[in-house]
Motif scaffolding. Structure first.
Motif, PDB file in Angstrom:
ATOM      1  N   ASN A   1      20.230   4.414 -64.816  1.00 29.94           N
ATOM      2  CA  ASN A   1      19.851   4.735 -63.436  1.00 29.94           C
ATOM      3  C   ASN A   1      18.642   3.951 -62.933  1.00 29.94           C
ATOM      4  OD1 ASN A   1      21.934   6.613 -63.330  1.00 29.94           O
ATOM      5  ND2 ASN A   1      20.618   8.218 -64.182  1.00 29.94           N
ATOM      6  N   ALA A   2      17.940   3.271 -63.819  1.00 30.62           N
ATOM      7  CA  ALA A   2      16.772   2.496 -63.404  1.00 30.62           C
ATOM      8  C   ALA A   2      17.227   1.149 -62.844  1.00 30.62           C
ATOM      9  CB  ALA A   2      15.839   2.275 -64.582  1.00 30.62           C
ATOM     10  N   ALA A   3      16.476   0.651 -61.870  1.00 31.56           N
ATOM     11  CA  ALA A   3      16.766  -0.684 -61.322  1.00 31.56           C
ATOM     12  C   ALA A   3      16.365  -1.723 -62.365  1.00 31.56           C
ATOM     13  CB  ALA A   3      15.981  -0.894 -60.039  1.00 31.56           C
ATOM     14  N   HIS A   4      17.212  -2.716 -62.581  1.00 31.33           N
ATOM     15  CA  HIS A   4      16.939  -3.784 -63.535  1.00 31.33           C
ATOM     16  C   HIS A   4      16.774  -5.078 -62.754  1.00 31.33           C
ATOM     17  CE1 HIS A   4      19.298  -1.443 -66.842  1.00 31.33           C
ATOM     18  NE2 HIS A   4      18.352  -0.734 -66.281  1.00 31.33           N
ATOM     19  N   GLU A   5      15.609  -5.688 -62.871  1.00 33.60           N
ATOM     20  CA  GLU A   5      15.308  -6.921 -62.134  1.00 33.60           C
ATOM     21  C   GLU A   5      14.981  -8.024 -63.113  1.00 33.60           C
ATOM     22  OE1 GLU A   5      15.905  -6.939 -58.991  1.00 33.60           O
ATOM     23  OE2 GLU A   5      16.173  -4.779 -58.860  1.00 33.60           O
ATOM     24  N   ILE A   6      14.874  -9.235 -62.590  1.00 39.38           N
ATOM     25  CA  ILE A   6      14.584 -10.419 -63.403  1.00 39.38           C
ATOM     26  C   ILE A   6      13.268 -11.016 -62.911  1.00 39.38           C
ATOM     27  CG2 ILE A   6      15.897 -11.978 -61.937  1.00 39.38           C
ATOM     28  CD1 ILE A   6      16.733 -13.491 -64.479  1.00 39.38           C
TER      29      ILE A   6
END
Length: 172
Positions: free
Chosen positions: A161-166
């Motif tokens: 459910n957490a946002a995953h960014e780069i």
């Protein structure tokens, strides 16, 4: 050695001499791994809530280690934005290996260390083990990484459910 001191020294002998001196000054790195359980025990005693874990293989050899200090978790829970950056650093010492860190930024935009994990190499299994240990602590709004396959797989499995960014650097 030849130019400064007039001594003819073969490369192999110079390398062995350097290794001997490093062992004399810093100790044997393999013995240090054997002392980790005692070090972790001593670290946990004055710091209630601090968690350390060591995973060994079937041959009773070191695989992974994990350290999270309770003071870092308390600070994260009350002061820090719930955005965690995870990255791996390849160690170049005689033992090699990987140091995985989870950090945040505090209110002054300074790096705030949350937890550390070290292992013999970077793989999905060791990264998943690290992220599972991290999951026992604070809620996360966003996770940022370099999108290494192991980190991405572990984060998606443990924090769906957490946002995953780069990182912008890796994106560029």
């Amino acid at each position: 050695m030849r130019e400064q001191h007039g001594i003819h020294l073969l490369y192999n002998k110079a390398y062995r001499s350097k290794e001997h001196i490093l062992n004399q000054v810093f100790g044997d790195p393999w013995e240090s791994f054997q002392r980790l359980p005692a070090y972790f025990y001593v670290l946990e005693q004055p710091n209630p809530g601090t968690m350390t874990k060591i995973k060994i293989d079937l041959k009773i050899q070191f695989k992974y280690g994990f350290i999270v200090i309770e003071a870092s978790i308390e600070g994260f829970n009350y002061v820090i934005k719930h955005i965690i950056c995870i990255d791996a650093i390849h160690l170049k010492a005689r033992t090699s290996g990987v140091l995985l860190v989870a950090v945040c930024k505090d209110g002054n935009e300074m790096i705030y260390p949350l937890t550390f994990r070290f292992a013999n190499f970077e793989c999905t299994e060791s990264l998943t083990w690290f992220v599972k240990k991290l999951h026992k602590y604070p809620d996360h709004e966003m996770l940022v990484s370099d999108r290494h396959n192991g980190i991405s797989n572990a984060m998606e499995a443990i924090f769906p459910n957490a946002a995953h960014e780069i990182y912008a650097y890796h994106l560029a």
